[in-house]
Design a protein around this motif. Structure first.
Motif, PDB file in Angstrom:
ATOM      1  N   ASP A 145      77.038   0.895 -48.702  1.00  0.00           N
ATOM      2  CA  ASP A 145      75.805   1.203 -47.976  1.00  0.00           C
ATOM      3  C   ASP A 145      74.990  -0.046 -47.667  1.00  0.00           C
ATOM      4  O   ASP A 145      74.169  -0.049 -46.746  1.00  0.00           O
ATOM      5  N   ARG A 146      75.206  -1.126 -48.418  1.00  0.00           N
ATOM      6  CA  ARG A 146      74.393  -2.329 -48.266  1.00  0.00           C
ATOM      7  C   ARG A 146      75.167  -3.546 -47.762  1.00  0.00           C
ATOM      8  O   ARG A 146      74.555  -4.497 -47.268  1.00  0.00           O
ATOM      9  N   LEU A 147      76.495  -3.554 -47.889  1.00  0.00           N
ATOM     10  CA  LEU A 147      77.280  -4.747 -47.594  1.00  0.00           C
ATOM     11  C   LEU A 147      78.192  -4.495 -46.398  1.00  0.00           C
ATOM     12  O   LEU A 147      78.939  -3.510 -46.369  1.00  0.00           O
ATOM     13  N   TYR A 193      74.086  -8.561 -46.269  1.00  0.00           N
ATOM     14  CA  TYR A 193      73.702  -7.724 -47.405  1.00  0.00           C
ATOM     15  C   TYR A 193      72.294  -7.202 -47.166  1.00  0.00           C
ATOM     16  O   TYR A 193      71.364  -7.977 -46.912  1.00  0.00           O
ATOM     17  N   GLN A 194      72.134  -5.903 -47.240  1.00  0.00           N
ATOM     18  CA  GLN A 194      70.834  -5.278 -47.015  1.00  0.00           C
ATOM     19  C   GLN A 194      70.095  -5.198 -48.354  1.00  0.00           C
ATOM     20  O   GLN A 194      70.317  -4.298 -49.154  1.00  0.00           O
ATOM     21  N   VAL A 195      69.207  -6.166 -48.576  1.00  0.00           N
ATOM     22  CA  VAL A 195      68.443  -6.219 -49.827  1.00  0.00           C
ATOM     23  C   VAL A 195      67.479  -5.038 -49.920  1.00  0.00           C
ATOM     24  O   VAL A 195      67.359  -4.394 -50.965  1.00  0.00           O
ATOM     25  N   ARG A 196      66.800  -4.795 -48.839  1.00  0.00           N
ATOM     26  CA  ARG A 196      65.903  -3.653 -48.711  1.00  0.00           C
ATOM     27  C   ARG A 196      66.111  -3.062 -47.315  1.00  0.00           C
ATOM     28  O   ARG A 196      66.775  -3.647 -46.476  1.00  0.00           O
ATOM     29  N   ARG A 197      65.522  -1.892 -47.071  1.00  0.00           N
ATOM     30  CA  ARG A 197      65.603  -1.332 -45.731  1.00  0.00           C
ATOM     31  C   ARG A 197      65.087  -2.296 -44.691  1.00  0.00           C
ATOM     32  O   ARG A 197      65.583  -2.366 -43.564  1.00  0.00           O
ATOM     33  N   TRP A 198      64.089  -3.096 -45.062  1.00  0.00           N
ATOM     34  CA  TRP A 198      63.413  -3.982 -44.121  1.00  0.00           C
ATOM     35  C   TRP A 198      63.862  -5.445 -44.237  1.00  0.00           C
ATOM     36  O   TRP A 198      63.305  -6.309 -43.566  1.00  0.00           O
ATOM     37  N   LEU A 199      64.880  -5.734 -45.043  1.00  0.00           N
ATOM     38  CA  LEU A 199      65.292  -7.126 -45.243  1.00  0.00           C
ATOM     39  C   LEU A 199      66.812  -7.235 -45.358  1.00  0.00           C
ATOM     40  O   LEU A 199      67.420  -6.589 -46.216  1.00  0.00           O
ATOM     41  N   ASP A 200      67.407  -8.048 -44.497  1.00  0.00           N
ATOM     42  CA  ASP A 200      68.827  -8.391 -44.559  1.00  0.00           C
ATOM     43  C   ASP A 200      68.987  -9.870 -44.882  1.00  0.00           C
ATOM     44  O   ASP A 200      68.180 -10.703 -44.436  1.00  0.00           O
ATOM     45  N   SER A 220      84.423   1.562 -40.132  1.00  0.00           N
ATOM     46  CA  SER A 220      85.180   0.404 -39.667  1.00  0.00           C
ATOM     47  C   SER A 220      85.415   0.514 -38.161  1.00  0.00           C
ATOM     48  O   SER A 220      85.890   1.545 -37.676  1.00  0.00           O
ATOM     49  N   THR A 221      85.073  -0.546 -37.414  1.00  0.00           N
ATOM     50  CA  THR A 221      85.184  -0.537 -35.961  1.00  0.00           C
ATOM     51  C   THR A 221      85.882  -1.798 -35.473  1.00  0.00           C
ATOM     52  O   THR A 221      85.475  -2.912 -35.810  1.00  0.00           O
ATOM     53  N   PHE A 222      86.918  -1.609 -34.657  1.00  0.00           N
ATOM     54  CA  PHE A 222      87.594  -2.717 -33.984  1.00  0.00           C
ATOM     55  C   PHE A 222      87.199  -2.682 -32.510  1.00  0.00           C
ATOM     56  O   PHE A 222      87.065  -1.602 -31.922  1.00  0.00           O
ATOM     57  N   SER A 223      87.031  -3.861 -31.920  1.00  0.00           N
ATOM     58  CA  SER A 223      86.608  -3.924 -30.519  1.00  0.00           C
ATOM     59  C   SER A 223      87.447  -4.934 -29.748  1.00  0.00           C
ATOM     60  O   SER A 223      87.908  -5.941 -30.300  1.00  0.00           O
ATOM     61  N   HIS A 263      83.063  -4.034 -40.473  1.00  0.00           N
ATOM     62  CA  HIS A 263      83.455  -3.163 -41.585  1.00  0.00           C
ATOM     63  C   HIS A 263      82.292  -3.041 -42.564  1.00  0.00           C
ATOM     64  O   HIS A 263      81.697  -4.039 -42.977  1.00  0.00           O
ATOM     65  N   GLU A 264      81.976  -1.801 -42.917  1.00  0.00           N
ATOM     66  CA  GLU A 264      80.902  -1.523 -43.868  1.00  0.00           C
ATOM     67  C   GLU A 264      81.541  -1.245 -45.231  1.00  0.00           C
ATOM     68  O   GLU A 264      82.124  -0.177 -45.465  1.00  0.00           O
TER      69      GLU A 264
END
Length: 387
Positions: free
Chosen positions: A315-317, A348-355, A280-283, A311-312
């Motif tokens: 691992d995928r969302l 959402y990271q469906v695959r390593r190569w696809l968001d 989690s990162t605030f800026s 915010h993560e």
């Protein structure tokens, strides 16, 4: 390289915020030879913009399809690195095909480490852009190109107590509108910067920075001017859970023509990140300074603050939230704009190569000048793919 040039276009801010929810993608490269990599990617998005001309009256809405291919060629050596990147943004307006356009962005960077004390970074870029949200909506879309070349030289070992930086950047702004529309905005600018860093702790340095920017206009010679700024501050790297840079000082804008009075203003720049958790990162990003004028204003005193949260959730969302507030006070001209932009994004990271991403933006400008206030809602879904 950050030479702090004006990038306050609302259209650019909205576009950048909408693209922010593609940060989870992990692209793979094609190895062409030892140290040479080629990385292609493609983003496809569909968005609905209920006021794509940013009008106060006679609002126009449209579904807009965007195709954004990008290509990066990277060459890495023992003490040097090179990057050449091309990005195209092709927009298709389904309710107004006359506004279909393609923006082109070509950038190149080169970094050299001659020895432990001497480093150099060079950069150049060319950008061809068309914007539907123009200053005067009775005219055609703004069509312009910018090109720049510059570099930053650093003297001092990375662990040395004292370091010096010298930066320079030259930029040209040209418009391609018909009948010389926007010709009064065309200019060349030359920016110089010198910064001294002094280490007071292993990850904390104090700094003093001086800047000089010279603006030369092609037709509107009354706007020829130079900006001089002196700043002091502190920069720190991952101290506890925060990192960032804060600079405070003053700026003076002096015009070449004696009939236009100079303008002095307090100036500050801040960029701070706080990570209470690794996921989690605030800026916080803030700036106050003098920007180039528009219409008959000699300059614009601009103050902008942006808050963000990434915010993560797994691992995928991941999600992003951002809010920015800008106050532009026109000098020698009766106008003040207050701009608010709220952004929400989910990736959402469906695959390593696809968001797959969903995004929403609300933009509002409250202007004291009649016809320049508006509200704007943008809804988007995007697919970002790579190898």
């Amino acid at each position: 390289m950050n030479m702090n040039f004006k990038t306050t276009s609302l259209a650019a801010a909205v576009s950048a915020a909408l693209c922010a929810n593609a940060w989870a993608l992990d692209p793979q490269s094609i190895k062409l030879a030892d140290g040479i990599r080629f990385t292609p990617s493609l983003e496809v998005s569909e968005r609905y913009d209920d006021n794509f001309r940013a009008n106060e009256y006679n609002e126009e809405s449209s579904w807009i399809t965007r195709l954004s291919p990008s290509f990066e060629l990277a060459v890495d050596g023992d003490k040097s690195a090179y990057r050449l990147t091309y990005l195209a943004d092709s927009d298709i307006f389904h309710s107004s095909h006359d506004d279909d356009n393609t923006d082109h962005h070509l950038t190149g960077d080169a970094g050299f480490e001659f020895d432990a004390r001497n480093r150099l970074v060079l950069s150049a870029g060319y950008h061809k852009v068309e914007e539907t949200a123009t200053q005067d909506q009775t005219l055609e879309n703004d069509k312009y190109t910018t090109s720049n070349i510059g570099g930053v030289y650093t003297y001092g070992a990375r662990t040395a107590r004292t370091q010096f930086e010298l930066g320079a950047n030259y930029e040209e702004l040209r418009y391609q509108n018909s009948n010389h529309i926007n010709a009064d905005k065309e200019r060349d600018s030359t920016a110089l910067r010198g910064t001294v860093f002094y280490r007071v702790a292993p990850k904390t340095r104090l700094l003093v920075e001086a800047r000089h920017t010279d603006y030369d206009y092609i037709d509107n010679r009354n706007r020829d001017s130079d900006n001089i700024a002196l700043l002091g501050g502190v920069t720190w790297d991952a101290t506890a859970k925060t990192s960032g840079t804060v600079k405070l000082g003053g700026e003076r804008k002096r015009f070449d023509r004696s009939g236009i009075s100079s303008k002095s203003s307090a100036m500050w720049e801040a960029g701070v990140k706080w990570m209470p958790r690794t996921y989690s990162t605030f800026s916080l990003d803030a700036r106050r300074g003098l920007d180039e004028g528009e219409e008959t204003a000699s300059s614009i005193e601009s103050m902008r603050t942006t808050l963000g949260w990434e915010h993560e959730w797994s691992d995928r969302l991941a999600s992003t939230v951002s809010y920015s507030y800008t106050d532009n006070e026109y000098q020698n001209y009766p106008r003040e704009d207050k701009i608010k932009v709220l952004g929400l994004g989910l990736t959402y990271q469906v695959r390593r190569w696809l968001d797959v991403g969903l995004g929403y933006k609300y933009a509002e400008r409250d202007s004291s000048r009649d016809g320049q206030s508006y509200q704007r809602n943008i809804y988007m879904i995007n697919f970002n793919a790579s190898l």
